[in-house]
Design an enzyme around this catalytic site. Structure first.
Site, mmCIF file in Angstrom:
data_model
loop_
_atom_site.group_PDB
_atom_site.id
_atom_site.type_symbol
_atom_site.label_atom_id
_atom_site.label_comp_id
_atom_site.label_asym_id
_atom_site.label_seq_id
_atom_site.Cartn_x
_atom_site.Cartn_y
_atom_site.Cartn_z
ATOM 1 N N GLY A 273 0.819 -1.204 0.000
ATOM 2 C CA GLY A 273 0.000 0.000 0.000
ATOM 3 C C GLY A 273 0.855 1.257 0.000
ATOM 4 O O GLY A 273 0.548 2.220 -0.679
ATOM 5 N N PHE A 274 1.928 1.245 0.796
ATOM 6 C CA PHE A 274 2.818 2.408 0.926
ATOM 7 C C PHE A 274 2.046 3.657 1.323
ATOM 8 O O PHE A 274 2.452 4.774 0.996
ATOM 9 C CB PHE A 274 3.599 2.649 -0.371
ATOM 10 C CG PHE A 274 4.428 1.471 -0.817
ATOM 11 C CD1 PHE A 274 5.391 0.944 0.022
ATOM 12 C CD2 PHE A 274 4.240 0.900 -2.058
ATOM 13 C CE1 PHE A 274 6.153 -0.144 -0.375
ATOM 14 C CE2 PHE A 274 4.993 -0.192 -2.459
ATOM 15 C CZ PHE A 274 5.953 -0.722 -1.625
ATOM 16 N N ILE B 96 0.024 -5.843 5.476
ATOM 17 C CA ILE B 96 0.001 -5.438 4.063
ATOM 18 C C ILE B 96 1.183 -6.005 3.294
ATOM 19 O O ILE B 96 1.474 -5.574 2.180
ATOM 20 C CB ILE B 96 -0.070 -3.904 3.924
ATOM 21 C CG1 ILE B 96 1.150 -3.222 4.553
ATOM 22 C CG2 ILE B 96 -1.344 -3.374 4.540
ATOM 23 C CD1 ILE B 96 1.219 -1.710 4.266
ATOM 24 N N GLY B 97 1.842 -6.993 3.901
ATOM 25 C CA GLY B 97 2.998 -7.605 3.247
ATOM 26 C C GLY B 97 4.277 -7.352 4.013
ATOM 27 O O GLY B 97 5.343 -7.859 3.660
ATOM 28 N N THR B 98 4.168 -6.577 5.098
ATOM 29 C CA THR B 98 5.346 -6.223 5.882
ATOM 30 C C THR B 98 5.873 -7.388 6.696
ATOM 31 O O THR B 98 7.043 -7.404 7.069
ATOM 32 C CB THR B 98 4.986 -5.104 6.865
ATOM 33 O OG1 THR B 98 3.851 -5.553 7.631
ATOM 34 C CG2 THR B 98 4.608 -3.835 6.149
ATOM 35 N N ASN C 82 12.045 -9.093 14.175
ATOM 36 C CA ASN C 82 12.431 -10.202 13.285
ATOM 37 C C ASN C 82 13.431 -9.663 12.264
ATOM 38 O O ASN C 82 13.077 -8.826 11.430
ATOM 39 C CB ASN C 82 11.196 -10.769 12.579
ATOM 40 C CG ASN C 82 11.527 -11.983 11.714
ATOM 41 O OD1 ASN C 82 12.541 -12.003 11.022
ATOM 42 N ND2 ASN C 82 10.666 -12.984 11.750
ATOM 43 N N THR D 223 12.271 -9.875 8.317
ATOM 44 C CA THR D 223 11.244 -8.948 7.833
ATOM 45 C C THR D 223 11.700 -7.497 8.037
ATOM 46 O O THR D 223 11.375 -6.628 7.228
ATOM 47 C CB THR D 223 9.908 -9.210 8.541
ATOM 48 O OG1 THR D 223 10.104 -9.171 9.950
ATOM 49 C CG2 THR D 223 9.341 -10.560 8.147
ATOM 50 N N GLY E 45 8.925 0.895 9.291
ATOM 51 C CA GLY E 45 8.366 0.853 7.935
ATOM 52 C C GLY E 45 8.798 1.991 7.040
ATOM 53 O O GLY E 45 8.876 1.839 5.823
ATOM 54 N N GLU E 46 9.051 3.155 7.608
ATOM 55 C CA GLU E 46 9.251 4.322 6.763
ATOM 56 C C GLU E 46 10.651 4.913 6.791
ATOM 57 O O GLU E 46 11.064 5.582 5.843
ATOM 58 C CB GLU E 46 8.202 5.389 7.127
ATOM 59 C CG GLU E 46 6.870 5.025 6.500
ATOM 60 C CD GLU E 46 5.672 5.569 7.245
ATOM 61 O OE1 GLU E 46 5.014 6.457 6.706
ATOM 62 O OE2 GLU E 46 5.370 5.092 8.350
HETATM 63 MO MO1 MOS Z 1 2.435 5.073 5.714
HETATM 64 S S1 MOS Z 1 2.605 6.439 4.191
HETATM 65 O O1 MOS Z 1 2.128 6.133 7.066
HETATM 66 O O2 MOS Z 1 0.998 4.205 5.313
#
Ligand code: MOS
Length: 706
Positions: A247-248, A476-478, A598, A601, A671-672
């Protein structure tokens, strides 16, 4: 009933280990079902297919929808337009309030829906619908002279402007001033799975119920957005998202196609509908990163110690709904300077709504800030790493709180050692290898650590020492399914294969969006809370069937600190002396992100972020044609995302640490941060290679030939 539970730090066994993805087999064998793949076993019987008809003008009114030819198609069963659509109870969300009036707010807006027995017929039918318009003049171009609107706040609810001290006076007194403007391009999120929704209406106990499989980053958020608009109570909408192909950020909030599926399904007498957005339609409808213009002014003494930081941002929003990217926010906390000012101004355009894309704010903001820091390093003759360490603040410059904890210097030093920074020539344009200029660059990265409210988890005892753990979050695939299984296992004191994790359904306890790098922190804390409460109430030999639902109480001590992750990104760039071609043979990120749950991932998230930052630095650019208002580069041939041939040696590593004040797992979120600073590191490396300073991304070959 949900109880609030104060957590204690997790004793880790599975957490920190390289557990294989618990859903890996489903995915590689094709058994994982995505949003429009559900069939009879999930209750999807005899579905219809929906195709979107989109406006071909950027502003005006629909004056006629002629559906005769479409309805004459043998497999088309219906056309819904603004005259025939079910009415919405609430139209405040201008993005979701589709088909309620004749107004066209941007090119590509949904103006009709075609329902048919097959996707092919729906698509043919959509091409046969004749829409006529009263066209009005539109504005679809972001410029410095039209980005003047001051939003009330910036994403998600930060101050629009900040002003500390006297920036102008400090700049007048500064020994060295860097004053430059930097631009970032429009970008479109391109997850592997395009947006898609299956929707159907039923009646249960005399009440309407809307059910959906949606490719979403947060199922509860879809209910919160849609239910009031459809005059439903939240429990009349059920949304599931068992598997999502990325999704990003673009699936962080429901976009208009989700409402389109709900409205279309309302007209079928109970038959389900499937709506699959095409890759090309995504460029018009499902969110994008605004282009940005950053005006930076840095003032420093002769040793490079910052006295003033000013970051004025110009970017865009849409007339139909406001979104303001927080591009100036990292300048508020990144470096020490007594005088600081930030601001955000928007061009309000006849375009689709900009939205979240991986590290909204931090990505474009840190690109600009970290290139400006490189310019400062060159101006004062200080090594770029040393410059950053000299400007480390003792406390969070914005809030005055101490950081828990801030290890940017450790990231810079560790990355420098591994990258081989010490042998770097201090002058740019000093190294040539055959026909290639060679250089290296560095940039800092940061991302706030976030734990979202409103999360709860349920622990139930099963037979044989096993447990079911439920929380409505989405993977979401993470790898969320995998790391949450590890967290639950440790919290319950059992091996991971004794945990049956159930996620991604609004019938489960509530969970926040998979966004803001907050998922593991928010959901994991709820799971630890539920497990610790369960063990306190029922011990470790519970009877099958006992269950506890709990949410995590915030630690009051955490209020005293500022929580951010940090990183240092190193890039090597080679620029061809005759063609300007740019290659990045090496990219390395060193991060402080708390405990890594992990390593497999996590590495995938950080390396993926680095690749996406490289892609932003060199390739990704959506071209909007201001004459017609649409994005021209609406496929993966013309909108180039970094591919294998572009991605060479990319690696990420992290400090061994645990932030147990922030979460019981000690994790902060990953994630970011990988995308943050990466484009700047690449840009700074191209300057070091060539001596040419390019102040916009993507950096293309022609920029070195001018
Ligand atoms: Mo991320 S751009 O906060 O889904």
């Amino acid at each position: 009933m949900t109880v609030e539970q104060q957590t204690t730090p997790l004793r880790v066994h599975s957490v920190g280990s390289r557990l294989d993805r618990v859903d890996g087999i489903e995915k590689v064998t094709g058994r994982a079902t995505y949003a429009v793949e559900h069939g009879e076993s999930a209750g999807i019987v005899d579905p219809l297919h929906v195709w979107l008809v989109q406006s071909t003008v950027a502003r005006g009114r629909v004056v006629g929808v002629d559906s005769r030819a479409a309805l004459a198609h043998p497999d088309v069963v219906g056309v819904v337009d603004h005259t025939s659509s079910p009415r919405l109870a609430d139209t405040d969300n201008g993005e979701l309030a589709i088909l309620q009036d004749a107004e066209v707010h941007f090119r590509g807006q949904i103006v009709a829906l075609v329902l048919a027995e097959t996707p092919e017929a729906a698509r043919e039918g959509a091409a046969l619908v004749e829409v006529s318009y009263d066209e009005e003049p539109h504005e679809a171009e972001l410029r410095e002279d039209n980005a003047t609107h001051r939003p009330d706040s910036v994403n998600p609810d930060m101050d629009t402007d900040t002003d500390e001290g006297d920036v102008d006076a400090a700049l007048a007194d500064a020994a060295i001033v860097v004053e430059q403007s930097y631009r970032t391009a429009y970008e479109h999120n391109n997850p592997l799975e395009p947006h898609a929704t299956t929707a159907w209406w039923t009646e249960e106990d005399g009440r309407d119920v809307l059910s959906m499989f949606d490719s979403s980053q947060g199922v509860h958020g879809v209910v919160q957005a849609l239910a009031p608009m459809l005059a439903l109570d939240p429990d009349q909408v059920r949304v599931r998202a068992p598997y999502v192909g990325g999704g990003f950020g673009s699936k962080g909030e429901a976009h208009a196609h989700v409402m389109a599926a709900a409205l279309a399904a309302r007209t079928t007498g109970g038959r389900p509908v499937r709506l699959a957005v095409t890759r090309q339609q995504m460029f018009a409808l499902t969110g994008y990163r605004t282009a940005t213009i950053s005006h930076l002014r840095l003032g420093a003494d002769a040793d490079g110690r910052l006295t003033a930081i000013e970051h004025r941002v110009q970017e865009q929003t849409s007339r139909v709904r406001e979104f303001a990217e927080q591009t100036g926010s990292p300048a508020r906390m990144m470096y020490a300077a007594p005088h600081r000012r930030t601001s955000h101004r928007l061009a309000v355009l006849d375009v689709a709504v900009p939205s979240w894309m991986r590290a909204p704010g931090e990505m474009p903001g840190m690109y600009a800030h970290e290139v400006a820091m490189d310019e400062l390093a060159v101006s004062c003759g200080v090594d770029p790493i040393e410059l950053r360490i000299r400007n480390e603040p003792d406390t969070d410059p914005e809030t005055g709180k101490p950081f828990n904890d801030r290890r940017l210097p450790d990231c810079l030093r560790r990355g420098a050692e591994r990258f081989g920074w010490s042998s770097r020539p201090s002058e740019p344009r000093a190294t040539r290898d055959g026909e290639w200029w060679v250089g290296t660059g560095v940039a800092s990265a940061t991302y706030p650590a976030m734990r979202m409210p409103g999360n709860a988890a349920r622990v139930s005892a099963l037979d044989g020492g096993r447990y079911a753990v439920g929380i409505g979050c989405v993977d979401i695939g993470t790898g969320a399914r995998t790391v949450l299984t590890q967290i639950a296992a440790d919290a319950l004191g059992v091996p991971p294969d004794h945990v049956d994790l159930d996620i991604a359904d609004t019938r489960l306890p509530p969970a926040s969006v998979a966004g803001g790098s907050s998922g593991t922190s928010s959901w994991g804390s709820a799971i630890v809370a539920a497990a610790q409460r369960f063990r306190a109430d029922h011990g470790d030999r519970p009877d099958a069937g006992v269950e506890t639902t709990a949410s995590a109480a915030a630690d009051p001590a955490a209020e005293e600190y500022a929580f951010h992750s940090f990183g240092a990104v190193f890039a090597e760039a080679r620029v061809h002396r005759w063609t300007g071609e740019i290659r990045v043979p090496r990219l390395l990120g060193a991060y402080s992100v708390g405990r890594v749950v992990n390593p497999v991932t996590a590495r995938s998230q950080l390396v993926g972020g680095l690749v996406m930052g490289l892609s932003a630095g060199l390739f990704e650019e959506s071209w909007r044609d201001p004459r017609f208002g649409h994005v021209v580069t609406q496929d993966l041939a013309t909108y180039h995302v970094a591919s294998h041939a572009d991605v060479l040696d990319v690696d990420a590593e992290w400090l061994d640490e645990a932030d147990e004040l922030f979460t019981p797992m000690g994790s902060r979120g990953i994630g970011e941060i990988g995308i943050v600073g990466t484009a700047a590191a690449v840009a700074n490396a191209t300057h070091h290679a060539t001596g040419v300073r390019v102040r916009s991304i993507p950096i293309t070959a022609d920029r070195f030939l001018e």
